[in-house]
Design a protein around this motif. Structure first.
Motif, PDB file in Angstrom:
ATOM      1  N   ASN A   1     -13.289  74.633  61.067  1.00 34.45           N
ATOM      2  CA  ASN A   1     -12.335  75.063  60.032  1.00 34.45           C
ATOM      3  C   ASN A   1     -12.997  75.746  58.838  1.00 34.45           C
ATOM      4  OD1 ASN A   1     -10.190  73.883  61.530  1.00 34.45           O
ATOM      5  ND2 ASN A   1     -10.640  71.886  60.612  1.00 34.45           N
ATOM      6  N   LYS A   2     -14.161  76.295  59.051  1.00 36.06           N
ATOM      7  CA  LYS A   2     -14.862  76.985  57.965  1.00 36.06           C
ATOM      8  C   LYS A   2     -15.110  78.456  58.295  1.00 36.06           C
ATOM      9  CE  LYS A   2     -15.285  73.350  55.314  1.00 36.06           C
ATOM     10  NZ  LYS A   2     -14.584  73.280  54.012  1.00 36.06           N
ATOM     11  N   THR A   3     -14.323  78.997  59.198  1.00 36.70           N
ATOM     12  CA  THR A   3     -14.551  80.371  59.651  1.00 36.70           C
ATOM     13  C   THR A   3     -14.490  81.360  58.497  1.00 36.70           C
ATOM     14  OG1 THR A   3     -13.543  79.812  61.780  1.00 36.70           O
ATOM     15  CG2 THR A   3     -13.793  82.149  61.274  1.00 36.70           C
ATOM     16  N   LYS A   4     -13.424  81.311  57.722  1.00 37.42           N
ATOM     17  CA  LYS A   4     -13.245  82.268  56.625  1.00 37.42           C
ATOM     18  C   LYS A   4     -14.385  82.176  55.611  1.00 37.42           C
ATOM     19  CE  LYS A   4      -9.927  83.676  53.074  1.00 37.42           C
ATOM     20  NZ  LYS A   4      -8.619  83.375  52.421  1.00 37.42           N
ATOM     21  N   GLU A   5     -14.717  80.951  55.203  1.00 37.08           N
ATOM     22  CA  GLU A   5     -15.759  80.766  54.202  1.00 37.08           C
ATOM     23  C   GLU A   5     -17.115  81.271  54.701  1.00 37.08           C
ATOM     24  OE1 GLU A   5     -13.584  78.610  55.225  1.00 37.08           O
ATOM     25  OE2 GLU A   5     -12.882  77.238  53.652  1.00 37.08           O
TER      26      GLU A   5
ATOM     27  N   GLN B   1     -21.142  87.887  54.811  1.00 41.75           N
ATOM     28  CA  GLN B   1     -20.902  89.265  54.370  1.00 41.75           C
ATOM     29  C   GLN B   1     -21.583  89.541  53.027  1.00 41.75           C
ATOM     30  OE1 GLN B   1     -16.612  89.384  54.567  1.00 41.75           O
ATOM     31  NE2 GLN B   1     -16.633  90.767  56.332  1.00 41.75           N
TER      32      GLN B   1
ATOM     33  N   ASN C   1     -22.213  74.778  55.286  1.00 48.30           N
ATOM     34  CA  ASN C   1     -21.235  75.010  56.359  1.00 48.30           C
ATOM     35  C   ASN C   1     -21.880  75.529  57.641  1.00 48.30           C
ATOM     36  OD1 ASN C   1     -18.962  74.231  54.855  1.00 48.30           O
ATOM     37  ND2 ASN C   1     -18.848  76.243  53.879  1.00 48.30           N
TER      38      ASN C   1
ATOM     39  N   ASN D   1     -16.567  77.694  67.187  1.00 47.99           N
ATOM     40  CA  ASN D   1     -17.229  77.904  65.888  1.00 47.99           C
ATOM     41  C   ASN D   1     -18.574  78.624  66.015  1.00 47.99           C
ATOM     42  OD1 ASN D   1     -15.073  76.333  64.764  1.00 47.99           O
ATOM     43  ND2 ASN D   1     -16.206  74.487  65.305  1.00 47.99           N
TER      44      ASN D   1
ATOM     45  N   ILE E   1     -17.734  83.560  57.089  1.00 41.18           N
ATOM     46  CA  ILE E   1     -17.754  85.024  57.197  1.00 41.18           C
ATOM     47  C   ILE E   1     -17.948  85.664  55.820  1.00 41.18           C
ATOM     48  CG2 ILE E   1     -16.351  87.057  57.764  1.00 41.18           C
ATOM     49  CD1 ILE E   1     -15.144  85.422  60.070  1.00 41.18           C
ATOM     50  N   GLU E   2     -17.219  85.165  54.829  1.00 41.25           N
ATOM     51  CA  GLU E   2     -17.355  85.715  53.473  1.00 41.25           C
ATOM     52  C   GLU E   2     -18.769  85.517  52.939  1.00 41.25           C
ATOM     53  OE1 GLU E   2     -14.335  83.843  51.183  1.00 41.25           O
ATOM     54  OE2 GLU E   2     -12.706  85.129  51.957  1.00 41.25           O
TER      55      GLU E   2
END
Length: 808
Positions: free
Chosen positions: A641-645, A651, A503, A477, A647-648
């Motif tokens: 388990n928060k990789t996508k959130e 960004q 997060n 992570n 990164i968004e």
């Protein structure tokens, strides 16, 4: 005569279907494996031989060794190229290449509304076309990179940015806010090159880089082209004088030692010259333009190819000699009718040639279908066509002949040596010598299989160890964001916004990062004389570095912004304390070689952690506060388990600070896996071919079991009449099998131990070779052998004795 031999061969193949099928399948797998591995080996050995002057072309490398801390760097000081050109008349020309990867990022290039991340963009001297022999499809190589703000691109890049428009004269905007004029279209290097480029920009555009005077700081690649008739020895014989001339001022400044005193203490700062054709397989240098291969890998695959082919040939020899009794009468009749020994040898060699031809044809078809899978496994684009090169046909024909003689030579001699009188009188038997020969060949075959099983098992245990060994910090992570210097004065404001997200656990700005890019600097200890300097890895960062990576503090405290003097404090790892010979290190002071008047207080000691791949030992490491340089990375530690959130979220915030700019990031765990890509690929290939070798050996055992059981039908019948149970018969029939497996393991174990011990020496951190690996491989070989022959043995043990003896 030939047509007669072919008819006889065809009839024998039809008559002995199982025997023929086993031989053809075994040879087909052996030849297919050999061809696939040969294609790979040929490709690996062809690297960089396409260069026009490859025999005169060298890359300069650097061996750096101060107080026992050693580095081999493919990167070199900026002034080196000019110094070599001026001081060595043997050198025709020199060129430099610079890539941003080793400064912590890539380059984003924009044309109108299109922006792309360019990983293979190099800044180069105008001499790059002459030295590396780059062919320009459009443009003049003498002036294409002569001026600043000029760039040469490949056809692929031209199509990506400009479509069908003529690219010459077009303007590309780089993320350094500079514009570059397209001055040429260059033919890209083929796949079998250690170096690939998409864009070549003029290095003189970056005047800060070009005028960098430091002979210790390494930044770019340097290639030299020797004059015709000159040798590299002429340069290496004079390189010591060259090094003293240019390095002595900086060596004296850093260590207060003269160059001679520096060398007498065992230190090194030596420029080495590497033939360009050696880079891909034999390089000893770190920091290569791309991940290179290893000559040991090529040798291993070559050996495996020959081993599998040899196992297939042993199968053929064993089965042919085993079934020779069935053809004894045929040979005896032919001899009585006047056939010579030479004629009979020719007949059996032609039979072998025919079987090999069938196997080879099937193999060539199999290679076509297997090659895409093989390419995917190795991440390559290997190609094979029988008619692509003029020498392929002679090579295939030669292979056909060699395999035919290898597989059929011995059986043909055995079959042709039968005495016709003994055969006709019924006195002929297979003989003990033939049985012993077959036993030896079976043992050799099984020994090789066991050897491959052990090797595969130990290699996978080592790879598993590399993947799972703790690195001394939390690798999970972690998001590595590149080019945070784009934020300029807004770095702290950006960090504060990111850290507020629930997060996000922690974040840090750093110049360098573990497992990414690490810089090496020279420090010396207050306890020692100033001449006692040490090379250490260094991470200039902010106060959150230790918490973000969750480094284990074992003494003292972390760097803390509440302490006003911590901006000039440092934290060391255990290895740095040991190497520097520090006793009671806390509150002691060390000095940076370029800031000799500024004492740096040691406030904490962290547990050792791996800054690079596990192939390398842990180096002495210092963590300090970055005071004067833009950060190379922004590292974010986030919740599971928060990789996508995450990164968004980042960004969106990045776009708020830098509208139109692209967030450039890596997930650290994915990046670490690339360190072991070569080993993983080799392990998978070895596993596949080990399985194939075991399968071929199992085919041979099945064939031998078929022959043995068929020849002992009468014996089984008599034993059953005399009261032998099925279990007793099974025990008798499997006894030889068990003996062969035990002998095979006894031979393979010490050989495998020596080979694997040598292989593991390449790793600084490795598993211990334990006996359980050998026992497990022995059990696997025994189970495979048992399952292979059990069907035939069970079948014969269940035969009614009246069926076995009715013809008596």
């Amino acid at each position: 005569m030939i047509s007669f031999f072919l008819k006889t061969t065809f009839r024998n193949l039809i008559k002995n279907k199982v025997f023929s099928l086993i031989n053809i399948i075994g040879l087909t797998i052996g030849i297919t494996s050999f061809i696939l591995l040969s294609i790979y080996v040929k490709h690996e050995l062809s690297y960089d031989k396409f260069f026009k002057n490859s025999e005169r072309l060298y890359r300069v490398g650097l061996k750096y060794n101060i107080d026992g801390v050693q580095y081999y760097s493919a990167l070199n000081p900026v002034p080196l190229a000019q110094g070599l050109k001026e001081d060595f008349p043997e050198i025709e020309n020199v060129t430099r290449l610079y890539n941003r990867y080793f400064s912590g990022g890539y380059t984003f290039v924009t044309y109108e509304d299109r922006q792309y991340k360019e990983e293979k963009l190099y800044w180069a001297d105008s001499t790059v076309f002459e030295v590396l022999g780059i062919n320009l499809l459009q443009g003049n190589p003498k002036i294409a990179l002569k001026n600043t703000n000029s760039v040469v691109i490949t056809p692929k890049v031209a199509e990506k940015y400009f479509g069908n428009e003529n690219p010459l004269g077009k303007i590309l905007k780089f993320d350094d806010a500079k514009v570059y004029h397209v001055t040429g279209i260059a033919e890209p290097f083929p796949e079998n090159s250690h170096l690939h480029f998409d864009l070549l920009a003029s290095i003189h555009t970056n005047q800060k880089l070009v005028k960098h005077p430091d002979w210790i700081d390494v930044k770019n690649y340097v290639y030299i082209l020797l004059k015709k008739g000159a040798t590299i020895n002429q340069i290496t014989n004079k390189i010591e004088k060259f090094q003293k001339k240019y390095l002595e001022p900086e060596v004296k400044y850093i260590t207060k030692l003269s160059y001679n005193e520096f060398k007498e203490k065992g230190n090194e700062f030596n420029f080495l010259f590497e033939p360009i054709t050696d880079i891909h397989l034999k390089t000893i240098f770190e920091g290569n333009t791309e991940q290179q291969s290893d000559i040991r890998k090529v040798r291993i695959f070559t050996i495996i190819g020959f081993i599998i082919l040899l196992i297939a040939c042993i199968n053929f020899i064993n089965l042919t000699t085993a079934f020779s009794v069935q053809r004894a009468k045929e040979v005896g009749v032919k001899k009585i009718l006047g056939a010579s020994k030479r004629l009979i040898i020719n007949q059996f060699l032609i039979e072998t040639l025919f079987v090999t031809c069938i196997s080879l044809i099937i193999s060539l078809i199999a290679v076509k279908f297997c090659l895409p899978f093989f390419n995917n496994l190795l991440n390559l684009k290997l190609q094979f066509s029988l008619f692509s090169n003029w020498y392929n046909i002679p090579v295939v024909v030669s292979m056909l002949i060699v395999i035919s003689f290898l597989a059929g030579g011995y059986p043909s001699l055995i079959l042709s040596s039968f005495r016709s009188v003994d055969v006709i009188k019924g006195k002929f038997t297979a003989g003990k010598s033939g049985k012993y020969t077959r036993s030896v060949l079976v043992i050799v075959q099984n020994s090789v299989s066991v050897l491959l099983i052990i090797s595969t098992l130990i290699i996978f245990l080592q790879l598993n160890y590399l993947h799972k060994k703790p690195l001394g910090f939390d690798t999970e992570n972690l998001l590595i964001i590149q080019r945070p210097h784009k934020l300029k004065n807004n770095t702290q404001a950006f960090k504060e916004i990111i850290d507020k997200n629930p997060n996000i656990i922690n974040s840090t700005f750093s110049y360098g990062a573990p497992q990414m890019v690490v810089e090496a600097m020279v420090y010396y200890s207050k306890e020692k004389n100033i001449e006692e300097s040490y090379t250490v890895s260094r991470f200039p960062s902010d106060f959150d570095f230790i918490d973000t990576y969750n480094l284990r503090l074992i003494k003292g405290r972390k760097l803390d912004k509440s302490f006003s003097m911590d901006s000039v404090a440092v934290v060391l790892n255990e290895t740095a304390v040991r190497v520097m010979g520090l006793t009671n290190p806390l509150e002691k002071e060390i000095y940076y070689s370029y800031e000799k008047e500024l004492p740096l207080k040691i406030v904490g000691i962290v547990e050792d952690f791996h800054t690079g791949p596990l192939q390398n030992p842990i180096k002495p490491t210092i963590i300090n506060i970055n005071r004067d340089r833009p950060p190379m990375y922004y590292i974010v530690k986030y919740r599971e388990n928060k990789t996508k959130e995450v990164i968004e979220f980042i960004q969106n915030k990045w776009k708020g600070f830098l509208p139109g700019d692209v967030l450039d990031y890596k997930i650290l765990e994915d990046h670490i896996k690339t360190h072991y890509k070569n080993e993983d690929q080799s392990g998978k290939v070895l596993l596949i071919f080990a399985v194939l070798s075991v399968f071929i050996a199992s085919l041979g055992l099945f064939g031998m079991a078929s022959y043995t059981t068929n020849s002992r039908v009468k014996e089984v019948g008599i034993r059953k009449v005399l009261g032998a149970t099925q279990a007793k018969i099974l025990n008798i029939m499997l006894k030889d099998l068990l003996k062969h497996v035990i002998i095979s393991n006894a031979i393979a174990w010490p050989i495998a131990f020596y080979i694997m011990l040598s292989w593991l020496e390449n790793y600084s951190y490795k598993i211990n070779i334990e006996i359980k690996s050998f026992i497990l491989s022995g059990l696997i070989s025994l189970i495979i052998a048992f399952l292979t022959v059990s069907y035939k043995v069970l079948k014969i043990s269940m035969i009614n004795p009246t069926q076995c003896l009715h013809y008596e």
